[in-house]
Structure formats: structure tokens, C-alpha cells
Write a protein that holds these residues in place. Structure first.
Motif, PDB file in Angstrom:
ATOM      1  N   ASP B 282       0.810  -1.217   0.000  1.00 54.57           N
ATOM      2  CA  ASP B 282       0.000   0.000   0.000  1.00 54.57           C
ATOM      3  C   ASP B 282       0.843   1.266   0.000  1.00 54.57           C
ATOM      4  O   ASP B 282       0.325   2.365  -0.067  1.00 54.57           O
ATOM      5  N   ILE B 283       2.157   1.116   0.116  1.00 52.25           N
ATOM      6  CA  ILE B 283       2.980   2.319   0.007  1.00 52.25           C
ATOM      7  C   ILE B 283       3.683   2.367  -1.350  1.00 52.25           C
ATOM      8  O   ILE B 283       4.515   3.244  -1.591  1.00 52.25           O
ATOM      9  N   ARG B 284       3.356   1.447  -2.219  1.00 47.37           N
ATOM     10  CA  ARG B 284       3.910   1.400  -3.572  1.00 47.37           C
ATOM     11  C   ARG B 284       5.435   1.344  -3.559  1.00 47.37           C
ATOM     12  O   ARG B 284       6.089   1.871  -4.444  1.00 47.37           O
ATOM     13  N   SER B 285       6.011   0.721  -2.563  1.00 47.73           N
ATOM     14  CA  SER B 285       7.471   0.581  -2.493  1.00 47.73           C
ATOM     15  C   SER B 285       7.790  -0.701  -1.729  1.00 47.73           C
ATOM     16  O   SER B 285       6.939  -1.226  -1.017  1.00 47.73           O
ATOM     17  N   VAL B 286       9.014  -1.152  -1.897  1.00 48.14           N
ATOM     18  CA  VAL B 286       9.454  -2.330  -1.146  1.00 48.14           C
ATOM     19  C   VAL B 286      10.840  -2.064  -0.567  1.00 48.14           C
ATOM     20  O   VAL B 286      11.707  -1.488  -1.232  1.00 48.14           O
ATOM     21  N   ILE B 287      10.990  -2.456   0.687  1.00 42.22           N
ATOM     22  CA  ILE B 287      12.283  -2.299   1.349  1.00 42.22           C
ATOM     23  C   ILE B 287      13.192  -3.458   0.925  1.00 42.22           C
ATOM     24  O   ILE B 287      12.741  -4.597   0.826  1.00 42.22           O
ATOM     25  N   VAL B 288      14.465  -3.144   0.674  1.00 35.83           N
ATOM     26  CA  VAL B 288      15.410  -4.175   0.253  1.00 35.83           C
ATOM     27  C   VAL B 288      16.444  -4.392   1.350  1.00 35.83           C
ATOM     28  O   VAL B 288      16.950  -3.435   1.931  1.00 35.83           O
ATOM     29  N   VAL B 289      16.705  -5.667   1.671  1.00 38.78           N
ATOM     30  CA  VAL B 289      17.711  -5.972   2.703  1.00 38.78           C
ATOM     31  C   VAL B 289      18.780  -6.872   2.110  1.00 38.78           C
ATOM     32  O   VAL B 289      18.556  -7.519   1.077  1.00 38.78           O
ATOM     33  N   ASP B 290      19.953  -6.923   2.749  1.00 40.85           N
ATOM     34  CA  ASP B 290      20.977  -7.860   2.280  1.00 40.85           C
ATOM     35  C   ASP B 290      20.831  -9.177   3.035  1.00 40.85           C
ATOM     36  O   ASP B 290      19.877  -9.374   3.784  1.00 40.85           O
ATOM     37  N   LYS B 291      21.811 -10.089   2.875  1.00 49.03           N
ATOM     38  CA  LYS B 291      21.595 -11.428   3.427  1.00 49.03           C
ATOM     39  C   LYS B 291      21.663 -11.460   4.961  1.00 49.03           C
ATOM     40  O   LYS B 291      21.182 -12.383   5.593  1.00 49.03           O
ATOM     41  N   ASP B 292      22.242 -10.416   5.591  1.00 46.73           N
ATOM     42  CA  ASP B 292      22.229 -10.346   7.061  1.00 46.73           C
ATOM     43  C   ASP B 292      21.013  -9.593   7.586  1.00 46.73           C
ATOM     44  O   ASP B 292      20.985  -9.177   8.742  1.00 46.73           O
ATOM     45  N   ASN B 293      20.043  -9.375   6.719  1.00 52.02           N
ATOM     46  CA  ASN B 293      18.842  -8.627   7.090  1.00 52.02           C
ATOM     47  C   ASN B 293      19.150  -7.155   7.367  1.00 52.02           C
ATOM     48  O   ASN B 293      18.393  -6.473   8.008  1.00 52.02           O
ATOM     49  N   LYS B 294      20.292  -6.703   6.884  1.00 53.43           N
ATOM     50  CA  LYS B 294      20.624  -5.283   7.047  1.00 53.43           C
ATOM     51  C   LYS B 294      19.926  -4.467   5.990  1.00 53.43           C
ATOM     52  O   LYS B 294      19.818  -4.894   4.841  1.00 53.43           O
ATOM     53  N   LEU B 295      19.484  -3.277   6.377  1.00 50.31           N
ATOM     54  CA  LEU B 295      18.746  -2.419   5.467  1.00 50.31           C
ATOM     55  C   LEU B 295      19.642  -1.979   4.309  1.00 50.31           C
ATOM     56  O   LEU B 295      20.750  -1.496   4.511  1.00 50.31           O
ATOM     57  N   LYS B 296      19.137  -2.212   3.100  1.00 55.99           N
ATOM     58  CA  LYS B 296      19.952  -1.897   1.934  1.00 55.99           C
ATOM     59  C   LYS B 296      19.424  -0.644   1.249  1.00 55.99           C
ATOM     60  O   LYS B 296      20.164   0.223   0.832  1.00 55.99           O
ATOM     61  N   GLY B 297      18.113  -0.567   1.133  1.00 55.30           N
ATOM     62  CA  GLY B 297      17.527   0.580   0.459  1.00 55.30           C
ATOM     63  C   GLY B 297      16.061   0.315   0.193  1.00 55.30           C
ATOM     64  O   GLY B 297      15.457  -0.542   0.830  1.00 55.30           O
ATOM     65  N   VAL B 298      15.512   1.074  -0.772  1.00 49.99           N
ATOM     66  CA  VAL B 298      14.089   0.941  -1.063  1.00 49.99           C
ATOM     67  C   VAL B 298      13.890   1.055  -2.576  1.00 49.99           C
ATOM     68  O   VAL B 298      14.669   1.691  -3.274  1.00 49.99           O
ATOM     69  N   ILE B 299      12.873   0.332  -3.084  1.00 41.40           N
ATOM     70  CA  ILE B 299      12.535   0.463  -4.501  1.00 41.40           C
ATOM     71  C   ILE B 299      11.105   0.973  -4.603  1.00 41.40           C
ATOM     72  O   ILE B 299      10.185   0.383  -4.025  1.00 41.40           O
ATOM     73  N   GLY B 300      10.938   2.080  -5.279  1.00 44.69           N
ATOM     74  CA  GLY B 300       9.595   2.602  -5.515  1.00 44.69           C
ATOM     75  C   GLY B 300       9.177   2.302  -6.942  1.00 44.69           C
ATOM     76  O   GLY B 300       9.977   1.782  -7.731  1.00 44.69           O
ATOM     77  N   VAL B 301       7.935   2.656  -7.282  1.00 42.63           N
ATOM     78  CA  VAL B 301       7.433   2.378  -8.631  1.00 42.63           C
ATOM     79  C   VAL B 301       8.300   3.074  -9.676  1.00 42.63           C
ATOM     80  O   VAL B 301       8.678   2.492 -10.691  1.00 42.63           O
ATOM     81  N   SER B 302       8.644   4.331  -9.381  1.00 48.65           N
ATOM     82  CA  SER B 302       9.398   5.095 -10.375  1.00 48.65           C
ATOM     83  C   SER B 302      10.789   4.515 -10.616  1.00 48.65           C
ATOM     84  O   SER B 302      11.322   4.626 -11.714  1.00 48.65           O
ATOM     85  N   ASP B 303      11.355   3.901  -9.574  1.00 45.46           N
ATOM     86  CA  ASP B 303      12.695   3.321  -9.739  1.00 45.46           C
ATOM     87  C   ASP B 303      12.688   2.206 -10.782  1.00 45.46           C
ATOM     88  O   ASP B 303      13.674   1.983 -11.475  1.00 45.46           O
ATOM     89  N   LEU B 304      11.574   1.501 -10.885  1.00 48.66           N
ATOM     90  CA  LEU B 304      11.489   0.382 -11.828  1.00 48.66           C
ATOM     91  C   LEU B 304      11.680   0.869 -13.254  1.00 48.66           C
ATOM     92  O   LEU B 304      12.296   0.203 -14.073  1.00 48.66           O
ATOM     93  N   LYS B 305      11.163   2.058 -13.537  1.00 50.58           N
ATOM     94  CA  LYS B 305      11.270   2.571 -14.906  1.00 50.58           C
ATOM     95  C   LYS B 305      12.619   3.220 -15.142  1.00 50.58           C
ATOM     96  O   LYS B 305      13.174   3.156 -16.223  1.00 50.58           O
TER      97      LYS B 305
END
Lengths: 248, 370
Positions: B282-305
């Protein structure tokens, strides 16, 4: 000792020579030969000059020690009794305003002629700068610092010695320096009541009309004053820097 | 633990008493915040507890003992004291500053040293780095920390704090408040806390004592104060936006389990899957983590394009700010407003992802509580 006297004599001679040359070159209206005479006098009597300088220094150092002990104590006491403070500072102010000749004259009936009289008069003169600086130094500390110390349970005694005095020290030392330099000047006049020192040179120079003696005495007083001020200033700075690195 | 009975104080030369017939009881382990406009007598009240001011009437009991009969020096040595101006001693190192009370109590040197480095670590100052520095070499926030450490070093059961976080910027203040609450949770000290900031009062307190013109107007828990202000003065002080103030009362970890926690994508996830996840969120984004569950960043709809690549890691961009789960919902709201996003990522101290709080979650909370 001999050597030191010899070297000092040389130094005086060179310095005076330099002055002499400049003065001649610019044709200043001095009595011809005065500088030459002064140089001659100094080099002939350098041992006496040095002895009188040491005597002068001893008078000042002794007085300064007594004055610091009395004045700092008084300054601390009046910082606790505000109503007292203005009276005490007023009295010190009055003492300082009395002309030095008159002050010495007042002292003679009490202490007679001699060293003690000189010391007494000088102590009275140096009260004001040290008392006042101790008082203001302590009063003007950041009240938050004192409140924090008190609120944490430090006793008044500990606050005084661990917080107030160390923090007020630069201001107190500035007062001591003022007093010291002033005292070196007035100590020359104290020779009038037999306290010894470079004043003797100046006074006998005046009574004999012998100008080189007067000038030699004046130069000696100036050297002591400048050196003393510098030493106190440098010592205070050095001391606090050392204190910091040692503690830190 | 602390009981004030009919306490009053008239300063010499004043007709109006600074504190008038004040009755207040503070339980052990509670943080009691005295709040009110300046000149209301809150600081005076506090300073009577450690007898920096002698009361002109009334009694003070500490653990049932009459504090006015005790030796004031002994009394103060067992009460931690932090003031707004901090009052660090500029001619002493941080270590010497913190060791003030142990030195007064004449603890053995080793014990003092050890305790000082313990308490420095507790407030988040590395002893190795800071212990030999002078206060002038510290930032405002660090000095506040030293002030708190100095008050806590001898482990006093009671602490008095007079606007201890007053002299720092709002962001540092929020951080110091959260840290302090975390420490307090462990230490369980009885604290009298003075502030004029009602938001801080609501956030920090177990009970709030509202004062006006030397009198106690209301003594209640923050929640009761918000829902049932005693009179107009209190409700004006609390302000109109009471539901927003409630956000101060709730910590993120209290609601983190209830919120619909969007699963993070791992950085080597196929972009196709991630795209689906974004569609569903519902926030039109997804949080991305690395393999240690550390916060890596975020991907929004606009990033896909805008970007290209095979896996999630290629698309993700840095998040502007994160928050820890012991912060309040109000802190979360501030971060969202500052970053201009409708969500904020929650991480733990090691930067590991714990969840996401969205504006919608905050709305739900306000609705339920109000």
C-alpha cells in the motif's frame, strides 16, 4: 657571581653605547657626555648596581608573598559576605590613593626607619588589585558551575579549593601582576625610609646632582619591572598548560 | 519514595510565595515530570528536595525519612543532579568531572575509574576517546550526556533533572530522550524531572504534575491528563491537538507486531517478483535488505522505470532516514514529514530491518485510542 657581574656590566655598557651613538647621531638635546658618563659609572660600579637590584628584588618578592597571602584570603572572605565587600574594597581603594611619600611618612612613627616600614607600606599598596581581582574572579564564575557542585553534594570548602580558586586563578594572577609591577616602582621610593634597593641610588644621585647614578637606578628598576611581569605572565601560562597535560 | 507535604517557599523580600502548600507523592521507580509556565515554582520545588533551597514550611520525606533533618551534604550525595546549563567543570577532564561524587565519597581510585568508564559507556560515550578530554572539546549533546553520567555514577536511587535536554537542538533532544528512557527502563530510578515543554513531559513521564503560580493543579498519568484535564489551564497547556500528543505515549515496538508488515525483498531477488510485491504494497514501495537482514535501500514504482538490471539490488536507492523501535510514534511522524514519505523503515541498533510504519498505521492508532 664575579662572572655574572662582569657579563652584566658588559651588557649595560653595550646597551648604553648603543643609546649613546643613536643619541649623538640624531643630535638630541641631551647634556653632552651624559650617556658616556652613565656607561662609565655602570661599568665601574656594576657590582654595587647588581647588589642594589638584588636588594630591590628581595624587598618586592617578600612583600608580594605577604600581600598575596593576605589579599587572597581577604578576597575569598568578602566573596562570601557581599555586604562586607564594598566596604573592604573601598578601604583598599583609599589606601591606594594615598600618595606613596605620605604613606611612608605615616609608617615611620609606627615601625621606625628601615626595611619593615618599606614592606608594610608596599603591602598596603598592593591590597587593592589582588583583593579586587580575587573577589571579582570568584563572583563572576558561571553560577551554574557552582550550583552543580553544590547540588551534587560538595562541601563549601571543597567547592572553594577544587572549583572556585582554580577557575578564578587567571583573574587572581592578573591582579598579582598588576600589584607586582606597581610595587617595583614604589619600592624605589621606599628607599627614602631606609628600606634599601635601587631607590638609594636614585636618591643619592639626586642629592649629589650626579645624573649617571639616577639613570642607572632608573634603568635597574625598569629591567626588574619588565622581567617580573613577563616571568609572572609566562609562569602562569606555563603552569596552567602543564597542569592540563598532567591531569589530562 | 518522595513525599512532599504542605511544602511552601517564600523568598526573602517577596510577598507572593514561590511554592504554596504543595502536596505530592512520587512512587519508587517513577519518573514524575513537573511542568508549567516559567515562574510557576517547578524548579523551586525541585531544589527544595535536595535542599539547595530551604523550605519555609512543610515537610519532605525521602523513603519515610524527614529530609529536613538530614545532613544536606549526605542527602545531596545520594541524589543525582542534572541542570539545564549542565555546569560541567571546565578545568577538569570528562573523567574527573564524572568522578566528582565518587571523589567526595572517597571511593577507592580503581573502583571510581571502573565505574566512570561503565557509566560513560551507558550514556553512549566511548571512555577511551572521551575520558581525557575537556568539556570545551565536546558538542552540546555530548556535554548533556556527561551531565547525566555524572549524576548517575554513584548509582543514586533518586535523580533530579532540571530541563536536562533543554540546551540542544530538537533532533539531538529526541535522541537523548529515547536513550535516557532506555537507560531508565533498566535502572528504574525515581526521577523528578522539570520541563516547560508539555510534549517532553508526556513523553518522559509516568506521572505529570502540572503547576501554576506555585500551586499544584493536577497530578496524573499522562494518559489521564490528556483525557481528563482538571481545568481550563491544564487543557490549554495540553493544547487542542490531543490526539497527536497521544502519539508521544506509544512506542513503535508496541504496534510493530500488529501492523501489516510488508515482507522485505532480498537484494538478489528477481526483479519480476519484486515488481509484484510493489504492486501489492500500500505504500507502492518495497524495502530491500541484504543477506544479514541489514537495510539496503528501497525500490519505488518510479525506480522500476528509471533503472535497469536483473535483481532487486540494481534498482534500490538509499532511504533518507530510519528510526529505532524504541522511538515514539510522534518521532516516526516527524521523520515521515521531514523525508516527505508516507512510511519510515524501522531498524535495530545494528541497522537490521525490523518493519515499516506507514501513515495509515498512525491514523489507525489515533482512531482506536481517541
Amino acid at each position: 657571581m664575579e662572572q655574572i657581574i662582569g657579563v652584566t656590566g658588559d651588557l649595560f655598557r653595550t646597551a648604553a653605547n648603543l643609546l649613546f651613538l643613536t643619541a649623538q647621531g640624531e643630535d638630541v638635546e641631551y647634556e653632552p657626555g651624559l650617556f658616556r658618563d652613565t656607561v662609565d659609572w655602570i661599568s665601574r660600579r656594576s657590582d654595587m648596581l647588581l647588589e642594589l637590584m638584588l636588594e630591590h628584588l628581595w624587598l618586592v618578592i617578600l612583600t608580594l608573598i605577604i600581600a598575596v597571602v593576605i589579599s587572597v584570603t581577604v578576597g575569598i572572605i568578602i566573596s562570601y559576605y557581599e555586604s562586607f565587600a564594598q566596604t573592604v574594597l573601598g578601604v583598599c581603594q583609599v589606601l591606594m590613593v594615598i600618595p606613596s611619600m605620605a604613606m611612608l611618612a605615616f609608617m615611620v612613627p609606627l615601625f621606625g626607619i628601615g626595611f619593615t616600614t618599606g614592606v608594610m607600606a608596599l603591602v598596603l599598596y598592593s591590597l587593592l588589585p589582588i583583593v579586587r581581582n580575587t573577589y571579582t574572579g570568584i563572583r563572576e564564575l558561571d553560577p551554574a558551575i557552582v550550583e552543580a557542585a553544590k547540588g551534587m553534594g560538595m562541601t563549601e570548602r571543597r567547592i572553594l579549593f577544587k572549583i572556585k580558586i582554580p577557575l578564578a586563578r587567571p583573574v587572581i594572577m592578573a591582579g598579582v601582576r598588576t600589584a607586582a609591577v606597581m610595587m617595583i616602582g614604589i619600592a624605589a621610593i621606599a628607599a627614602y625610609v631606609g628600606a634599601g634597593g635601587l631607590g638609594e641610588l636614585i636618591f643619592s644621585g639626586i642629592s649629589r646632582g650626579h645624573q649617571p647614578m639616577i639613570i642607572a637606578g632608573a634603568i635597574g628598576v625598569s629591567i626588574i619591572a619588565i622581567a617580573f611581569d613577563y616571568l609572572l605572565y609566562y609562569g602562569e601560562k606555563r603552569f596552567s598548560v602543564e597542569g592540563r597535560t598532567k591531569e589530562g | 519514595m518522595i513525599k512532599l507535604e504542605g511544602l511552601s517557599k517564600v523568598f526573602p523580600g517577596h510577598n507572593i510565595p514561590a511554592v504554596k502548600d504543595l502536596n505530592l507523592e512520587i512512587n519508587e521507580g517513577d519518573v514524575c515530570v513537573l511542568v508549567g509556565p516559567s515562574g510557576c515554582g517547578k524548579t523551586t520545588t525541585m531544589k527544595m528536595i535536595n535542599r539547595l533551597y530551604e523550605p519555609t514550611g512543610g515537610k519532605i520525606y525521602i523513603r519515610g525519612e524527614d529530609a529536613l533533618q538530614m545532613n544536606p551534604i549526605k542527602l545531596r550525595l545520594d541524589i543525582g543532579y542534572v541542570i539545564q546549563e549542565i555546569g560541567l567543570f571546565p578545568h577538569m577532564t570528562i573523567e574527573e568531572n564524572i568522578a566528582t561524587v565518587p571523589n567526595e565519597k572517597q571511593w577507592p581510585k580503581d573502583e571510581t575509574k571502573q565505574k566512570v568508564s561503565e557509566v560513560m559507556t551507558l550514556v553512549g560515550l566511548d571512555p577511551k576517546v572521551f575520558k581525557d578530554r575537556y568539556p570545551s572539546a565536546l558538542s552540546g549533546g555530548q556535554r548533556q550526556r556527561v551531565g547525566v553520567a555524572r549524576a548517575m555514577v554513584s548509582d543514586p536511587p533518586i535523580m533530579l533533572m532540571d530541563e536536562p535536554f533543554g540546551a540542544v537542538d530538537p533532533i539531538t533532544r529526541a535522541r537523548l530522550q529515547n536513550e535516557f528512557l532506555r537507560i531508565q527502563e533498566r535502572m528504574g530510578k525515581t526521577i523528578v524531572f522539570v520541563t516547560h515543554d508539555i510534549d517532553e513531559a508526556i513523553k518522559m513521564s509516568d506521572t505529570i504534575a502540572v503547576m501554576r503560580e506555585g500551586e499544584l493543579v493536577q497530578h496524573a498519568t499522562p494518559s489521564d491528563l490528556l483525557s481528563a484535564p482538571a481545568d481550563e489551564f491544564v487543557s490549554n497547556l495540553v493544547g487542542r491537538n490531543r490526539s497527536i500528543k497521544r502519539l508521544h505515549l506509544i512506542r513503535i515496538n508496541e504496534i510493530l507486531d500488529e501492523v501489516d508488515r510488508a515482507k522485505p525483498a532480498s537484494e538478489d531477488a528477481k526483479i519480476g517478483e519484486v515488481e509484484k510485491q510493489i504492486e501489492e504494497s500500500d505504500i507502492r514501495s518495497v524495502i530491500v535488505v541484504d543477506k544479514d537482514n541489514k537495510l539496503k535501500g528501497v525500490i519505488g514504482v518510479s525506480d522500476l522505470k528509471r533503472k535497469s538490471g536483473e535483481v532487486a539490488g540494481d534498482y534500490c536507492q538509499d532511504v533518507t532516514d530510519t528510526i529505532t523501535s524504541d522511538a515514539t510514534l510522534n518521532d516516526a511522524l516527524s521523520v515521515m514529514l521531514e523525508c516527505g514519505e508516507g512510511y519510515v523503515a524501522v531498524v535495530n541498533e545494528d541497522d537490521q530491518y525490523e518493519g515499516t510504519i506507514t501513515l495509515g498505521d498512525l491514523l489507525n492508532v489515533v482512531k482506536e485510542e481517541g
